[in-house]
Design a protein around this motif. Structure first.
Motif, PDB file in Angstrom:
ATOM      1  N   ASN A   4      -7.026  -2.053  -7.600  1.00  0.00           N
ATOM      2  CA  ASN A   4      -8.023  -2.330  -8.636  1.00  0.00           C
ATOM      3  C   ASN A   4      -7.731  -1.436  -9.829  1.00  0.00           C
ATOM      4  N   TYR A   5      -7.697  -2.075 -10.992  1.00  0.00           N
ATOM      5  CA  TYR A   5      -7.420  -1.349 -12.223  1.00  0.00           C
ATOM      6  C   TYR A   5      -8.573  -1.599 -13.188  1.00  0.00           C
ATOM      7  N   TYR A   6      -9.396  -0.565 -13.390  1.00  0.00           N
ATOM      8  CA  TYR A   6     -10.565  -0.669 -14.255  1.00  0.00           C
ATOM      9  C   TYR A   6     -10.169  -0.289 -15.674  1.00  0.00           C
ATOM     10  N   THR A   7     -10.506  -1.143 -16.612  1.00  0.00           N
ATOM     11  CA  THR A   7     -10.044  -1.000 -17.982  1.00  0.00           C
ATOM     12  C   THR A   7     -11.078  -1.562 -18.950  1.00  0.00           C
ATOM     13  N   ARG A   8     -10.747  -1.530 -20.228  1.00  0.00           N
ATOM     14  CA  ARG A   8     -11.568  -2.193 -21.253  1.00  0.00           C
ATOM     15  C   ARG A   8     -10.656  -2.569 -22.411  1.00  0.00           C
ATOM     16  N   ASN A   9     -11.135  -3.463 -23.256  1.00  0.00           N
ATOM     17  CA  ASN A   9     -10.355  -3.914 -24.410  1.00  0.00           C
ATOM     18  C   ASN A   9     -10.134  -2.778 -25.402  1.00  0.00           C
ATOM     19  N   LEU A  13      -4.792   3.988 -23.602  1.00  0.00           N
ATOM     20  CA  LEU A  13      -4.466   4.553 -22.287  1.00  0.00           C
ATOM     21  C   LEU A  13      -4.431   3.466 -21.218  1.00  0.00           C
ATOM     22  N   CYS A  14      -5.314   2.481 -21.348  1.00  0.00           N
ATOM     23  CA  CYS A  14      -5.350   1.371 -20.387  1.00  0.00           C
ATOM     24  C   CYS A  14      -4.065   0.555 -20.464  1.00  0.00           C
ATOM     25  N   GLU A  15      -3.610   0.293 -21.680  1.00  0.00           N
ATOM     26  CA  GLU A  15      -2.377  -0.474 -21.860  1.00  0.00           C
ATOM     27  C   GLU A  15      -1.184   0.284 -21.289  1.00  0.00           C
ATOM     28  N   GLU A  16      -1.122   1.592 -21.543  1.00  0.00           N
ATOM     29  CA  GLU A  16      -0.035   2.416 -21.001  1.00  0.00           C
ATOM     30  C   GLU A  16      -0.056   2.409 -19.472  1.00  0.00           C
ATOM     31  N   GLY A  17      -1.244   2.583 -18.913  1.00  0.00           N
ATOM     32  CA  GLY A  17      -1.376   2.593 -17.457  1.00  0.00           C
ATOM     33  C   GLY A  17      -0.966   1.276 -16.831  1.00  0.00           C
ATOM     34  N   LYS A  18      -1.321   0.171 -17.473  1.00  0.00           N
ATOM     35  CA  LYS A  18      -0.961  -1.148 -16.944  1.00  0.00           C
ATOM     36  C   LYS A  18       0.557  -1.324 -16.936  1.00  0.00           C
ATOM     37  N   LEU A  19       1.221  -0.849 -17.970  1.00  0.00           N
ATOM     38  CA  LEU A  19       2.685  -0.921 -18.014  1.00  0.00           C
ATOM     39  C   LEU A  19       3.307  -0.125 -16.866  1.00  0.00           C
ATOM     40  N   LEU A  20       2.728   1.035 -16.550  1.00  0.00           N
ATOM     41  CA  LEU A  20       3.231   1.836 -15.437  1.00  0.00           C
ATOM     42  C   LEU A  20       3.020   1.112 -14.106  1.00  0.00           C
ATOM     43  N   LEU A  21       1.852   0.495 -13.945  1.00  0.00           N
ATOM     44  CA  LEU A  21       1.595  -0.268 -12.722  1.00  0.00           C
ATOM     45  C   LEU A  21       2.578  -1.427 -12.590  1.00  0.00           C
ATOM     46  N   GLN A  22       2.814  -2.119 -13.686  1.00  0.00           N
ATOM     47  CA  GLN A  22       3.746  -3.243 -13.656  1.00  0.00           C
ATOM     48  C   GLN A  22       5.162  -2.776 -13.342  1.00  0.00           C
ATOM     49  N   LEU A  23       5.532  -1.618 -13.839  1.00  0.00           N
ATOM     50  CA  LEU A  23       6.841  -1.040 -13.535  1.00  0.00           C
ATOM     51  C   LEU A  23       6.960  -0.757 -12.039  1.00  0.00           C
ATOM     52  N   LEU A  24       5.903  -0.210 -11.442  1.00  0.00           N
ATOM     53  CA  LEU A  24       5.914   0.094 -10.012  1.00  0.00           C
ATOM     54  C   LEU A  24       5.897  -1.178  -9.157  1.00  0.00           C
ATOM     55  N   GLN A  25       5.361  -2.263  -9.697  1.00  0.00           N
ATOM     56  CA  GLN A  25       5.358  -3.534  -8.964  1.00  0.00           C
ATOM     57  C   GLN A  25       6.776  -4.040  -8.707  1.00  0.00           C
ATOM     58  N   ASP A  38     -16.479  -3.433 -19.308  1.00  0.00           N
ATOM     59  CA  ASP A  38     -17.482  -3.875 -20.273  1.00  0.00           C
ATOM     60  C   ASP A  38     -18.182  -5.164 -19.837  1.00  0.00           C
ATOM     61  N   ALA A  39     -17.651  -5.838 -18.832  1.00  0.00           N
ATOM     62  CA  ALA A  39     -18.257  -7.072 -18.324  1.00  0.00           C
ATOM     63  C   ALA A  39     -19.408  -6.780 -17.361  1.00  0.00           C
ATOM     64  N   SER A  40     -19.583  -5.516 -17.006  1.00  0.00           N
ATOM     65  CA  SER A  40     -20.607  -5.150 -16.027  1.00  0.00           C
ATOM     66  C   SER A  40     -21.260  -3.827 -16.408  1.00  0.00           C
ATOM     67  N   ASP A  41     -22.593  -3.832 -16.513  1.00  0.00           N
ATOM     68  CA  ASP A  41     -23.309  -2.587 -16.817  1.00  0.00           C
ATOM     69  C   ASP A  41     -23.056  -1.536 -15.740  1.00  0.00           C
ATOM     70  N   GLU A  42     -22.989  -1.982 -14.492  1.00  0.00           N
ATOM     71  CA  GLU A  42     -22.756  -1.065 -13.371  1.00  0.00           C
ATOM     72  C   GLU A  42     -21.393  -0.381 -13.494  1.00  0.00           C
ATOM     73  N   LEU A  43     -20.357  -1.175 -13.804  1.00  0.00           N
ATOM     74  CA  LEU A  43     -19.014  -0.598 -13.943  1.00  0.00           C
ATOM     75  C   LEU A  43     -18.925   0.297 -15.177  1.00  0.00           C
ATOM     76  N   THR A  44     -19.588  -0.090 -16.262  1.00  0.00           N
ATOM     77  CA  THR A  44     -19.587   0.736 -17.473  1.00  0.00           C
ATOM     78  C   THR A  44     -20.237   2.086 -17.190  1.00  0.00           C
ATOM     79  N   GLU A  45     -21.346   2.067 -16.463  1.00  0.00           N
ATOM     80  CA  GLU A  45     -22.026   3.317 -16.123  1.00  0.00           C
ATOM     81  C   GLU A  45     -21.164   4.186 -15.207  1.00  0.00           C
ATOM     82  N   LYS A  46     -20.487   3.544 -14.254  1.00  0.00           N
ATOM     83  CA  LYS A  46     -19.691   4.276 -13.263  1.00  0.00           C
ATOM     84  C   LYS A  46     -18.402   4.844 -13.857  1.00  0.00           C
TER      85      LYS A  46
END
Length: 80
Positions: A4-9, A13-25, A38-46
């Motif tokens: 699970n990769y939690y991110t926002r638009n 840092l999110c874009e960089e992290g995703k590139l690293l994950l894709q590299l490891l794939q 941002d699609a969930s108040d619960e996730l935004t709070e957490k």
């Protein structure tokens, strides 16, 4: 295995992290499940101040600036 990769638009840092994950794939068999906090108040709070967040098997293994070597170690341990 799912990662699970939690991110926002508009998050560099999110874009960089995703590139690293894709590299490891290329080396390890896992699926990236990207979740926009941002699609969930619960996730935004957490995770609001922590993003990006990498979660493997329900455990947060990294957040903020993602470290490739540390993330690879976590993947190896979880793939055993």
């Amino acid at each position: 295995m799912e990662v699970n990769y939690y991110t926002r638009n508009k998050c560099e840092l999110c874009e960089e992290g995703k590139l690293l994950l894709q590299l490891l794939q290329e080396e390890y068999p896992f699926e990236i499940i990207e979740k926009d906090i941002d699609a969930s108040d619960e996730l935004t709070e957490k995770f609001g101040l922590m993003i990006p967040v990498v979660e493997i098997n329900g455990e947060i293994v990294q957040y903020g600036r993602i470290d490739l070597a540390a993330l690879e170690k976590e993947l190896k341990e979880n793939l055993k």
